[in-house]
Structures are given as structure tokens and as C-alpha cells.
Design a protein around this motif. Structure first.
Motif, short mmCIF file in Angstrom:
data_model
loop_
_atom_site.label_atom_id
_atom_site.label_comp_id
_atom_site.label_asym_id
_atom_site.label_seq_id
_atom_site.Cartn_x
_atom_site.Cartn_y
_atom_site.Cartn_z
N THR A 277 0.82 -1.20 0.00
CA THR A 277 0.00 0.00 0.00
C THR A 277 0.86 1.26 0.00
OG1 THR A 277 -0.12 0.35 2.40
CG2 THR A 277 -1.61 -1.31 1.45
N MET A 278 0.18 2.41 -0.04
CA MET A 278 0.90 3.68 0.02
C MET A 278 1.27 4.05 1.45
SD MET A 278 -2.03 6.60 -0.65
CE MET A 278 -2.37 6.05 -2.31
N SER A 279 0.90 3.19 2.40
CA SER A 279 1.33 3.37 3.80
C SER A 279 2.16 2.14 4.18
CB SER A 279 0.13 3.54 4.73
OG SER A 279 -0.86 2.56 4.48
N PRO A 280 3.36 1.98 3.60
CA PRO A 280 4.09 0.71 3.67
C PRO A 280 4.55 0.32 5.05
CG PRO A 280 5.47 2.43 2.69
CD PRO A 280 4.08 2.99 2.77
N SER A 281 4.74 1.28 5.94
CA SER A 281 5.20 0.93 7.29
C SER A 281 4.14 0.14 8.06
CB SER A 281 5.58 2.19 8.08
OG SER A 281 6.70 2.81 7.48
N MET A 282 2.91 0.10 7.53
CA MET A 282 1.83 -0.66 8.15
C MET A 282 1.49 -1.91 7.36
SD MET A 282 -0.44 2.71 8.80
CE MET A 282 -1.90 1.84 9.37
N VAL B 101 -8.35 11.32 2.08
CA VAL B 101 -8.24 11.95 3.39
C VAL B 101 -7.10 12.97 3.41
CG1 VAL B 101 -7.67 11.54 5.82
CG2 VAL B 101 -9.30 10.05 4.65
N ILE B 102 -5.98 12.65 2.76
CA ILE B 102 -4.87 13.61 2.69
C ILE B 102 -5.36 14.93 2.10
CG2 ILE B 102 -2.64 14.13 1.62
CD1 ILE B 102 -2.07 11.10 1.68
N ALA C 226 4.83 10.11 10.32
CA ALA C 226 5.91 10.37 9.36
C ALA C 226 5.68 11.70 8.66
CB ALA C 226 6.01 9.25 8.32
N SER C 227 6.76 12.30 8.21
CA SER C 227 6.67 13.53 7.42
C SER C 227 6.02 13.21 6.07
CB SER C 227 8.06 14.11 7.19
OG SER C 227 8.02 15.09 6.15
N PRO C 228 5.13 14.07 5.60
CA PRO C 228 4.54 13.85 4.27
C PRO C 228 5.57 13.85 3.15
CG PRO C 228 3.94 16.01 5.15
CD PRO C 228 4.58 15.25 6.26
N ASN D 292 2.46 10.11 -3.42
CA ASN D 292 1.07 9.90 -3.00
C ASN D 292 0.44 11.17 -2.44
OD1 ASN D 292 0.88 7.04 -3.60
ND2 ASN D 292 2.31 6.73 -1.92
N VAL D 293 1.23 11.97 -1.75
CA VAL D 293 0.69 13.22 -1.21
C VAL D 293 0.38 14.19 -2.35
CG1 VAL D 293 1.21 15.21 0.25
CG2 VAL D 293 1.85 12.91 1.01
N LEU D 294 1.28 14.32 -3.30
CA LEU D 294 1.02 15.20 -4.45
C LEU D 294 -0.19 14.72 -5.23
CD1 LEU D 294 4.67 15.87 -5.60
CD2 LEU D 294 2.99 17.65 -5.02
N GLY D 295 -0.32 13.40 -5.39
CA GLY D 295 -1.50 12.86 -6.07
C GLY D 295 -2.78 13.25 -5.35
#
Length: 494
Positions: A317-322, A384-385, A426-428, A434-437
Motif C-alpha cells: 500500500t501507500m502506507s508501507p510501514s503498516m 483523506v490527505i 511520518a513527514s509527508p 502519493n501526497v502530491l497525487g
């Protein structure tokens, strides 16, 4: 304070022994025999202290072998201005009158792991001195993205230590990988593993239980320890920032002393939210612990049904640490809830044998009094971002977005508007694409130029630790199958 394995009460260890060992020989997690309670006026006293002073106060309750001066020196070194870009260390930002963000990414690797991994090297090396250990410790780490860089940065060039980090090949963000493979230090090593994080984590656990490997390393003058959250020295510093967050809310008159709050934590390995549970058990007025997961929703299902089942599709996923299906620190919660080593041991044996276990209705009822679980997929995460940015002019990373999605679901389901702290992990800027998207950008720049693109889009500065990656060349390119991780260890420790 003595420590025991979650699977066996018979052997007890001092704090320094527990931190030096990292993991019990029986595979269990070392945990305090009891959780100390905060003295009656503690929160009132702590609210006017610095973060460093709060850390000393809380950790001393668990570390009776360590002097106040030792812990003060450790806290000043770990959380000083040369490490963290704000004097608050872990500031609490208000989005509205009852929604707050606990920013845990102001350290040298721009992720919440710094909160513990800047402290752990001090605790570990001091523990080795107290144990009069002459062998060199080799720290083995499995990472889903952020722990690896945090551990490498914390342990680089620390005397009498080596550190080797394993991460899933193609399972971390480009910037997370670049942070690791360019790591400086003479005592560090990095190796990717074919597979996902659970493969890397399982491989590391097998290395710890490999008696032949232990004997070989002992002959070479080494022994193994861990910097993952299976090490108590990782979990303990995390308790501090939840207590600190409550004190900040009281100090800043966002709540009154004694008012309850909720805590919402995006988590995969369960260590971060476990620390919030410990803070609650110690006496912080926390009502609900909201556990947020991405599409790898094994924890959500467990909290709702009492069945832990890792036999499911694994998602990158785009939240890989999870992106985790084996949540190691859940074992500590099971011990805290049941108080039964034999029961925990049975659960873990069943998990190893079948990939699943089921807790009793009584145990599930106790857990559900404390925790609720929610999850979301990448589409919702990215939405959500954008929503948080538009509504509050506040930029968050995908992991934190998973947390805000869970909070929204919880509030819509229950109507509970108790002031809530969301852990921002984490810092964006570690997840620019993913944040820019999420902010509507489709033409993304290549390489590290994407950092500038996000900065120009939002007006937020690129964090210095990430900007410093420019021009750094990769030092580590090794990849191993999980069955051959032992080769990487033996080659590093020749």
C-alpha cells in the motif's frame, strides 16, 4: 523492576538484561512484571516540564538500575536540538477544538521511530556496561520502512555495536529505501529480502532462535540483540510521548486536568498503540484507543472478532510501514489482558502452526472495552490527505491519513466527540508521490526533485534530513532470499 517473557514467568531479568537481550530465548517478548502507576500529582508536575525531563521521569519508573543523571544525559543527547528540529520534540497541533495531531516526525529520519531509536542506543550500551558484557552486540532489524533508517541513524558508529537492517525488496517507498542504502557509518549494513515485511520479520526471529548461529557468533566475539519494537527499550520511550501529549493539552488549556481523551494510532506491528495502552494503564485519562489499519486489516478483524488470522492476501500500500500481517507486539497486550503465560504461549504456538488463533469471549470483551479498530484502502487514504489539507491547511502523510480515516469512522459510528489525539507518524515529504497525487498533481518530477515539487505546491519546507539525500550514492545493494538471511549476518561479522 523485573522483566519476564510473555511466554514464561519463571525466568526474571533486570531492565538492563531485558534491553540487552532484546528477545527472550523462548521467543517471547520481555515485559515488566507489573506496570507502575503514575503518582497522584504526576501529570500536574509533568505539564510544566520539558520533553527531556518528562522522558526521565517516566523511564525512571521502569529503569531502577539507571540513575537520574544517566537518564538525563541520555534524554538530552537523544532529544536535543542537533537531533530534533523543534524544542517541543513531539509537538501537539490543534486542527479544531477536539482534534489534535501528535507530530512524531521531527527527528533525524522524519519518522516516529526516532522517538525511541534515538534513545535506545544509549539504553543498550549502558545496559551492556552494567552487564559487564565484553562481546560486541550485533543489532538485527526487520523494517517495513521507517524503523530501518531510524535504527541505522541511532546506532551508526556507536562503540561495540554492529547493525544489520533487512527490508522487503520493492516493499518500501523510494525515499525510505534511499535513506537506508545511503546510510553512513562503519558499523552498519543493509540488505533487502525477497518477499514482504512479514518474511523479513520472521527471518530475523528465526535468526534469534538459531542456536548454531549464536554459538558461531559467540566464537567470533558477537551476540545478537534487536532494535525492533520487540525490544523493551523501544517500547518504553514511546510511552513518554503519549503522557507528554496529555500534559501539553493541559498546559495549553485545551483540556482540564483529569478530562478524558481518546488516542488514535495508525499501526501495523502494534507497538505504537501498545505504548498508548501502557500510558492509559499507568493513569493517563485515556478512554478509547482507536487502532487504524490499511488494507492489511488483520488487527481490525482481530479487535472486532477475537480471531487473529494472517492467512489472507498481503497488500503493498501507500502506507508501507503498516504493511504487516504478523503484529508482534500484540503478544504483549495478550499477556497484559490474560496474565497467563501459558495461554499466550498457546496462542503463539497456534499462530506459528496454523497462522491463526482465537481468544475467548472473556478476553475479547476485555480488549473491546479498551480498543476499537477501523481500516481503509489506498483510495480513501489519498482522499483523506486532500480533505485534511483543504479543510485545515495541514499536510499529512499516508499513514497519518489512515489514522484520520479511522477517527472519522469511529466518530460517525459512535457520535463520541471526546478530544482525540491522532499520532502523526511520518513527514509527508517521505511519500511525496502519493501526497502530491492527493493534492491533484499528476505530472510528478523524477527522483529527489519531487521533494521540491511538494514544497512549491504547499509552501512547506523540505525537511533537512531529506534534502541532505541529494548527491548521496547507494552503499548497499545486497538482496537475499529469506532462507539465506543468515549469510548476510555471517558475512558482516567476519
Amino acid at each position: 523492576m523485573q522483566y519476564i517473557s510473555t511466554r514464561d514467568r519463571e525466568q526474571q531479568f533486570s531492565a538492563s538484561q531485558a534491553i540487552a537481550k532484546g528477545l527472550a530465548d523462548d521467543g517471547g517478548l520481555l515485559t515488566p512484571v507489573y506496570l507502575p502507576k503514575l503518582p497522584r500529582r504526576a501529570l500536574e508536575e509533568l505539564k510544566d516540564m520539558s520533553y527531556q525531563q518528562r522522558a526521565v521521569y517516566v523511564m525512571k519508573l521502569f529503569l531502577d538500575e539507571f540513575t537520574v543523571k544517566e537518564l538525563t544525559d541520555f534524554a538530552n543527547a537523544a532529544y536535543g536540538p542537533e537531533k530534533f528540529d523543534t524544542p517541543a520534540v513531539a509537538p501537539v497541533r490543534a486542527l479544531d477544538s477536539n482534534t489534535f495531531c501528535l507530530e512524531l516526525w521531527h527527528g533525524p529520519t522524519c519518522a516516529f521511530k526516532d522517538m525511541a531509536l534515538q534513545m535506545l542506543p544509549h539504553l543498550l550500551t549502558a545496559s551492556l556496561r552494567k552487564q559487564e558484557e565484553e562481546k560486541t552486540v550485533c543489532i538485527l532489524v526487520a523494517t517495513s520502512g521507517d524503523t530501518g533508517k531510524g535504527a541505522l541513524e541511532g546506532f551508526k558508529d556507536v562503540d561495540h555495536t554492529r547493525i544489520l537492517v533487512f527490508y522487503p525488496k520493492d516493499g518500501v517507498s523510494a525515499i525510505q529505501e534511499l535513506q537506508m542504502v545511503t546510510q553512513e557509518g562503519e558499523n552498519v549494513g543493509v540488505c533487502s529480502v525477497v518477499g514482504n515485511f512479514d518474511d523479513a520479520q520472521t527471518g530475523v526471529k528465526k535468526l534469534f532462535s538459531d542456536e548454531k548461529l549464536r554459538e558461531e557468533l559467540a566464537q567470533r566475539g558477537f551476540f545478537l540483540s534487536s532494535a525492533n519494537s520487540i525490544n523493551w527499550g523501544r517500547v518504553l520511550p514511546q510511552i513518554v510521548y503519549y503522557i507528554s501529549a496529555y500534559c501539553d493539552l493541559v498546559r495549553d488549556e485545551k483540556i482540564q486536568l483529569g478530562d478524558p481523551i481518546n488516542i488514535c494510532v495508525p499501526t501495523g506491528n502494534f507497538g505504537n498503540i501498545l505504548a498508548a495502552y501502557y500510558a492509559k494503564d499507568m493513569g493517563v485519562p485515556i478512554n478509547k484507543l482507536i487502532c487504524a489499519s490499511n488494507s492489511n486489516n488483520v488487527l481490525t478483524d482481530f479487535l472486532r472478532t477475537g480471531t487473529y488470522d494472517r492467512n489472507r492476501t498481503f497488500y503493498n500500500t501507500m502506507s508501507p510501514s503498516m504493511d504487516i500481517l504478523i503484529s508482534s507486539n500484540l503478544e504483549r497486550l495478550l499477556y497484559a489482558i490474560t496474565g497467563e503465560n501459558s495461554q499466550v504461549r498457546e496462542y503463539m504456538e497456534e499462530l506459528n502452526r496454523t497462522g491463526r488463533y482465537q481468544v475467548s469471549d472473556k478476553v475479547l470483551e476485555k480488549i473491546q472495552r479498551l480498543f476499537v479498530g477501523y481500516c481503509c484502502d489506498d483510495t480513501v487514504t489519498q482522499k483523506v490527505i486532500g480533505t485534511i489539507y483543504r479543510n485545515f491547511d495541514y499536510l499529512i502523510d499516508p499513514h497519518t491519513a489512515v489514522g484520520f480515516s479511522a477517527l472519522t469512522q469511529y466518530r460517525e459510528e459512535t457520535g463520541d466527540m471526546t478530544p482525540t489525539v491522532v499520532a502523526s507518524t511520518a513527514s509527508p515529504f517521505k511519500f511525496c508521490d502519493n501526497v502530491l497525487g492527493a493534492l491533484g498533481e499528476t505530472n510528478l518530477r523524477d527522483g529527489l526533485d519531487i521533494l521540491d515539487q511538494l514544497s512549491e505546491k504547499t509552501g512547506q519546507p523540505v525537511p533537512a534530513p531529506l534534502a541532505s539525500l541529494r548527491g548521496k550514492q547507494p552503499r548497499f545493494q545486497r538482496t537475499e532470499e529469506k532462507e539465506h538471511m543468515v549469510d548476510a549476518v555471517l558475512d558482516m561479522l567476519k
